[in-house]
Scaffold this motif. Sequence first.
Motif, PDB file in Angstrom:
ATOM      1  N   VAL A 194       4.714  13.810  -1.601  1.00  0.00           N
ATOM      2  CA  VAL A 194       3.320  13.378  -1.594  1.00  0.00           C
ATOM      3  C   VAL A 194       3.141  12.819  -2.925  1.00  0.00           C
ATOM      4  O   VAL A 194       3.477  13.294  -4.029  1.00  0.00           O
ATOM      5  N   VAL A 195       2.420  11.645  -2.967  1.00  0.00           N
ATOM      6  CA  VAL A 195       2.205  10.822  -4.058  1.00  0.00           C
ATOM      7  C   VAL A 195       0.694  10.560  -4.024  1.00  0.00           C
ATOM      8  O   VAL A 195       0.434   9.747  -3.435  1.00  0.00           O
ATOM      9  N   GLY A 196       0.000  11.559  -4.660  1.00  0.00           N
ATOM     10  CA  GLY A 196      -1.494  11.409  -4.535  1.00  0.00           C
ATOM     11  C   GLY A 196      -1.934  10.539  -5.490  1.00  0.00           C
ATOM     12  O   GLY A 196      -1.318   9.929  -6.236  1.00  0.00           O
ATOM     13  N   ALA A 197      -3.533  10.300  -5.314  1.00  0.00           N
ATOM     14  CA  ALA A 197      -4.292   9.360  -6.185  1.00  0.00           C
ATOM     15  C   ALA A 197      -4.049   9.420  -7.604  1.00  0.00           C
ATOM     16  O   ALA A 197      -3.838   8.437  -8.331  1.00  0.00           O
ATOM     17  N   TRP A 255      -1.378  10.995  -9.244  1.00  0.00           N
ATOM     18  CA  TRP A 255       0.027  10.402  -9.783  1.00  0.00           C
ATOM     19  C   TRP A 255       0.139   9.028  -9.634  1.00  0.00           C
ATOM     20  O   TRP A 255       0.669   8.425 -10.473  1.00  0.00           O
ATOM     21  N   GLN A 256      -0.178   8.307  -8.445  1.00  0.00           N
ATOM     22  CA  GLN A 256      -0.414   6.905  -8.352  1.00  0.00           C
ATOM     23  C   GLN A 256      -0.941   6.151  -9.570  1.00  0.00           C
ATOM     24  O   GLN A 256      -0.576   5.273 -10.127  1.00  0.00           O
ATOM     25  N   THR A 285       0.914  -1.150  -0.033  1.00  0.00           N
ATOM     26  CA  THR A 285       0.212   0.114   0.060  1.00  0.00           C
ATOM     27  C   THR A 285       0.797   1.292   0.165  1.00  0.00           C
ATOM     28  O   THR A 285       1.847   1.305   0.779  1.00  0.00           O
ATOM     29  N   ARG A 297       1.892   5.029   0.907  1.00  0.00           N
ATOM     30  CA  ARG A 297       1.638   6.019   1.955  1.00  0.00           C
ATOM     31  C   ARG A 297       1.457   7.349   1.029  1.00  0.00           C
ATOM     32  O   ARG A 297       2.448   7.706   0.364  1.00  0.00           O
ATOM     33  N   GLU A 298       0.416   7.964   1.109  1.00  0.00           N
ATOM     34  CA  GLU A 298       0.487   9.192   0.440  1.00  0.00           C
ATOM     35  C   GLU A 298       1.216  10.360   0.675  1.00  0.00           C
ATOM     36  O   GLU A 298       1.805  10.821  -0.157  1.00  0.00           O
ATOM     37  N   THR A 299       1.597  10.466   1.827  1.00  0.00           N
ATOM     38  CA  THR A 299       2.709  11.322   2.242  1.00  0.00           C
ATOM     39  C   THR A 299       3.694  10.707   3.343  1.00  0.00           C
ATOM     40  O   THR A 299       3.404  10.255   4.123  1.00  0.00           O
TER      41      THR A 299
END
Length: 492
Positions: free
Chosen positions: A297-300, A302-303, A81, A83-85
């Motif tokens: 930060v890897v936001g939704a 970008w993912q 999973t 982690r967004e930040t």
Amino acid sequence: MPAAFALSPDILAKYQPVIGLEVHVQLLTQSKAFCGCRNEYGGEPNTHVCPVCLGLPGALPVLNKQAVEFAVLAAKAIGCTIRETSIFSRKNYFYPDSPKGYQISQFDKPIAEHGMIVVPDANGAPKRIGITRLHMEEDAGKSLHDGFADSATRTYIDLNRCGTPLVEIVSEPDLRTPDEAFEYLTKLKEILLYTGVSDCNMEEGSLRCDANVSVMLKGAEKFGTKAEVKNVNSFRYIRAALEYEIERQIGVIEEGSRVVQESRLWNNAEGRTYSMRSKEQAHDYRYFPEPDLPPLVVGAEWQRQILSAMPELPEARRARLVADYGVSAQDAATLTTDRNLGDFFELAAKSAKSPKRVASILFSEITMRLRAAEITLDKSPISLDGLVLAADLTEGGEISSKQLKQLLDSCFTEGRDFVYIYDRDKPQQISDTSAIEAMIDEVIAANPAQVAQFKGGKRTVAAFFVGQVMRLSKGQANPALLNELVVKKLDA
Ligand code: ADP
Ligand code: ZN
Ligand code: MG
């Protein structure tokens, strides 16, 4: 070699080993993790360096976007999973190959957690091995202890590797045998190679493994004290290093002593581990958040973008090869161990008459010759068209398997493609029905016992006659015609 441990099988059987692996993987980015230096193996020592990776005062790191994308891809491929930040931290330690005096790593908020890899256990049943975390960090430089005239008294430092982006993948202590550890590494490497984030070349150090191992009495609830075995730089030695260490620890306990928590160095030449540091084990890296890098930060969105580059992974491909091409599960497993081999097969299988024939030629004829000649598939003299032609000619009975072997032998000795060699050598083939029938009659007359077996219902004996006639014809009988005529004659 050290004397083998004199432990009886009965004593060994009382203990349960527990193993957890920490794997470092270099990412194949163009540039380093936090600067613009080229990320490339080798090179003149200390030429791929700049103020940032040399840790000169005032130089500031800037995170490589490609490294983040590769880390996310790798993490997702092993079921983690994201982690967004996540947070970068400084891991402080002093070592000559790390000029900054710290390593930029991730500590309590890594980019990814809670993954899983499935490996076969001792009985071949699938077993889930948990992945605790995957975090990003940078590599250190290299100390060169050998190869210089004054190496006896000096160590040289090459900082080209400093700042190379890494991911560290930490497994749960779920592995129970050296074999499972080997399977885990094999699977992990296979998956990472598919994603293309690393070349996983252990000789060049792009995949490195530290093995944590402990032993406890079977049935015990609490794990034993672990030792960490470092410097196992080949898959072949992982098993040996773990086997050695397991027996060493059992020996220590059987003597009435305790295993100490420590790092131990594996020595290939001697086939044993040595204590590296035991006293100052209570390492305090004084981790703290890296003040020069903002939270990652890897936001939704970008993912999603990163995941659109996720290729089909080996497990899924295996299932599809069986479904789409009718190859056996065993063949599918072999075809997926190497992405190139799988690609080569699929391209050939799409244009050939029989995908199964393509697989069998690829396995029984081509890979065997590649291995004998010690060349890899990308250097193979057999082109895609060559493989398709070989498969179709064999499938259609236009060449016998003996002729196929001879043609392929020529391809490999002369380093020329099958298309060329076949065109030049066009092997003789006997397709004259009466000539083949005459040979069949001869073989039938000479083998009354087998004829009786066939008549008695054992129809597989037909293959025996086909083989005998093929030999008589020096491999030149048209196989399709021969098969048909043998059965006809035997049934007559
Ligand atoms: P450390 O704090 O020493 O780094 P961790 O708990 O972070 O230890 O674990 C590091 C690695 O060691 C992990 O791969 C983990 O699965 C493994 N590990 C932890 N405890 C044991 C144990 N008792 N025996 C074998 N491996 C273990
Ligand atoms: Zn640099
Ligand atoms: Mg740890």
